[in-house]
Enzyme design. Sequence first.
Site, mmCIF file in Angstrom:
data_model
loop_
_atom_site.group_PDB
_atom_site.id
_atom_site.type_symbol
_atom_site.label_atom_id
_atom_site.label_comp_id
_atom_site.label_asym_id
_atom_site.label_seq_id
_atom_site.Cartn_x
_atom_site.Cartn_y
_atom_site.Cartn_z
ATOM 1 N N SER A 149 0.983 -1.135 -0.130
ATOM 2 C CA SER A 149 0.127 -0.037 -0.066
ATOM 3 C C SER A 149 0.832 1.231 -0.045
ATOM 4 O O SER A 149 2.004 1.165 0.427
ATOM 5 C CB SER A 149 -0.950 0.168 1.066
ATOM 6 O OG SER A 149 -1.369 1.015 1.381
ATOM 7 N N TYR A 162 -1.505 -0.573 10.661
ATOM 8 C CA TYR A 162 -1.562 -0.832 9.269
ATOM 9 C C TYR A 162 -0.427 -0.348 8.577
ATOM 10 O O TYR A 162 0.242 -1.058 7.529
ATOM 11 C CB TYR A 162 -2.994 -0.125 8.573
ATOM 12 C CG TYR A 162 -3.075 -0.604 7.180
ATOM 13 C CD1 TYR A 162 -3.687 -1.676 6.788
ATOM 14 C CD2 TYR A 162 -2.952 0.358 6.249
ATOM 15 C CE1 TYR A 162 -3.925 -2.075 5.755
ATOM 16 C CE2 TYR A 162 -3.271 -0.097 4.940
ATOM 17 C CZ TYR A 162 -3.901 -1.026 4.522
ATOM 18 O OH TYR A 162 -3.818 -1.658 3.302
HETATM 19 P P1 NDP Z 1 -11.035 -6.250 0.319
HETATM 20 O O1 NDP Z 1 -11.833 -6.001 1.606
HETATM 21 O O2 NDP Z 1 -12.399 -5.984 -0.852
HETATM 22 O O3 NDP Z 1 -10.810 -7.673 0.093
HETATM 23 C C1 NDP Z 1 -9.923 -8.121 1.209
HETATM 24 C C2 NDP Z 1 -9.851 -9.779 0.813
HETATM 25 O O4 NDP Z 1 -9.003 -10.306 1.872
HETATM 26 C C3 NDP Z 1 -11.142 -10.704 0.719
HETATM 27 O O5 NDP Z 1 -10.840 -11.492 -0.403
HETATM 28 C C4 NDP Z 1 -10.976 -11.308 2.148
HETATM 29 O O6 NDP Z 1 -11.748 -12.547 1.817
HETATM 30 C C5 NDP Z 1 -9.438 -11.563 2.188
HETATM 31 N N1 NDP Z 1 -9.227 -11.808 3.595
HETATM 32 C C6 NDP Z 1 -9.285 -11.083 4.676
HETATM 33 N N2 NDP Z 1 -8.740 -11.964 5.894
HETATM 34 C C7 NDP Z 1 -8.657 -13.271 5.182
HETATM 35 C C8 NDP Z 1 -8.199 -14.320 5.972
HETATM 36 N N3 NDP Z 1 -8.000 -14.212 7.253
HETATM 37 N N4 NDP Z 1 -7.743 -15.335 5.018
HETATM 38 C C9 NDP Z 1 -8.000 -15.410 4.071
HETATM 39 N N5 NDP Z 1 -8.557 -14.192 3.141
HETATM 40 C C10 NDP Z 1 -8.787 -13.321 3.795
HETATM 41 O O7 NDP Z 1 -9.929 -5.352 0.140
HETATM 42 P P2 NDP Z 1 -8.933 -4.969 -1.072
HETATM 43 O O8 NDP Z 1 -9.182 -5.714 -2.322
HETATM 44 O O9 NDP Z 1 -9.059 -3.394 -1.277
HETATM 45 O O10 NDP Z 1 -7.652 -5.402 -0.411
HETATM 46 C C11 NDP Z 1 -6.669 -6.227 -1.144
HETATM 47 C C12 NDP Z 1 -5.237 -5.891 -0.857
HETATM 48 O O11 NDP Z 1 -5.097 -4.656 -1.029
HETATM 49 C C13 NDP Z 1 -5.233 -5.688 1.043
HETATM 50 O O12 NDP Z 1 -3.837 -6.271 1.320
HETATM 51 C C14 NDP Z 1 -5.145 -4.313 1.101
HETATM 52 O O13 NDP Z 1 -4.330 -3.885 2.280
HETATM 53 C C15 NDP Z 1 -4.500 -3.756 -0.020
HETATM 54 N N6 NDP Z 1 -4.749 -2.316 -0.372
HETATM 55 C C16 NDP Z 1 -5.803 -1.964 -0.578
HETATM 56 C C17 NDP Z 1 -6.252 -0.508 -0.954
HETATM 57 C C18 NDP Z 1 -7.654 0.153 -1.026
HETATM 58 O O14 NDP Z 1 -7.656 1.292 -1.043
HETATM 59 N N7 NDP Z 1 -8.678 -0.842 -1.215
HETATM 60 C C19 NDP Z 1 -4.984 0.320 -0.780
HETATM 61 C C20 NDP Z 1 -3.811 -0.263 -0.968
HETATM 62 C C21 NDP Z 1 -3.609 -1.576 -0.477
HETATM 63 P P3 NDP Z 1 -12.599 -13.292 2.810
HETATM 64 O O15 NDP Z 1 -13.129 -12.234 3.758
HETATM 65 O O16 NDP Z 1 -13.564 -13.953 2.001
HETATM 66 O O17 NDP Z 1 -11.741 -14.367 3.593
#
Ligand code: NDP
Length: 254
Positions: A149, A162
């Site tokens: 990020s 974070y």
């Molecule tokens: P979302 O919340 O849309 O997706 C997060 C994903 O992580 C989901 O598929 C969720 O699946 C999965 N997840 C969470 N906990 C677990 C777990 N314990 N085991 C397996 N899977 C898990 O967020 P984003 O798509 O935005 O985030 C994706 C990445 O990008 C993250 O690392 C985030 O920090 C990073 N990011 C996002 C930004 C943004 O503005 N959105 C900016 C910068 C970085 P499920 O709940 O089904 O397990």
Amino acid sequence: MTSRLTSTVALVTGASSGIGRATALRLAEEGAAVALVARRKDRVEELARLVTDRGGRALVVPADVTDAAGAAAAVGRTVEHFGRLDILVNAAGVMLNGDSLLARLEEWDRMVDVNVKGVMYVVKAALPHLLDAAKSADREVADVINISSVAGRAAAPTVAIYNATKFGVTAATEAWRQEYAAQNLRFSVIEPGAVETELFGHQQEHAQQVENQRFDGVEKLHPEDIADAVAYIATGPRRRAVNEIVIRPTDQSF
Ligand code: NDP
């Protein structure tokens, strides 16, 4: 389907939502067979159907990446089913920001568990398979792409833990890059600014208000913008290692 990644296998964590979901779809469009890892089985099943309807290959792998054995089993199932592993994308993540006095310790633990330990467990299990693929693949290279990020580059108030997790992901990715470059295993980190996903919705009310103010007037990126960057990295020839990509919304100055 185009075919730049035909014969490759990609495992994408966080495939049930946002960046992981868009990335899995994009890699499948490039010809990769995709293993879809997340806890919400119904979501990854729906995505798997979409991939197969479009002529691709997908495997549903429900798993919690904070469980070392579960993460290793997810990698194992992928290799057992598809026979190899060429590309790993670690997109699973949580962001639970807010006033540190009001934060719950369990929220901080959860960020460390998913964002750092989750990456650690999946990379550890995947390494031997990725190194095998780097030796045997027609494209002569394998890839790990970690989604960090801009919070892994610049700290901010209310973002402390974070920040700590994402600085950690960026640092570990660079260390692994140096460790495995000579074995044709590329490690890349992508550092997005604000992307329109579910990520912001898991925070406490007070934190959401702060985030809404910070991003007021910012047209957020779409998950597909990050998937494009993943595809750019993974489809590059052996000679081209993209170490780091920062992508902000045009309106995001910080
Ligand atoms: P979302 O919340 O849309 O997706 C997060 C994903 O992580 C989901 O598929 C969720 O699946 C999965 N997840 C969470 N906990 C677990 C777990 N314990 N085991 C397996 N899977 C898990 O967020 P984003 O798509 O935005 O985030 C994706 C990445 O990008 C993250 O690392 C985030 O920090 C990073 N990011 C996002 C930004 C943004 O503005 N959105 C900016 C910068 C970085 P499920 O709940 O089904 O397990």
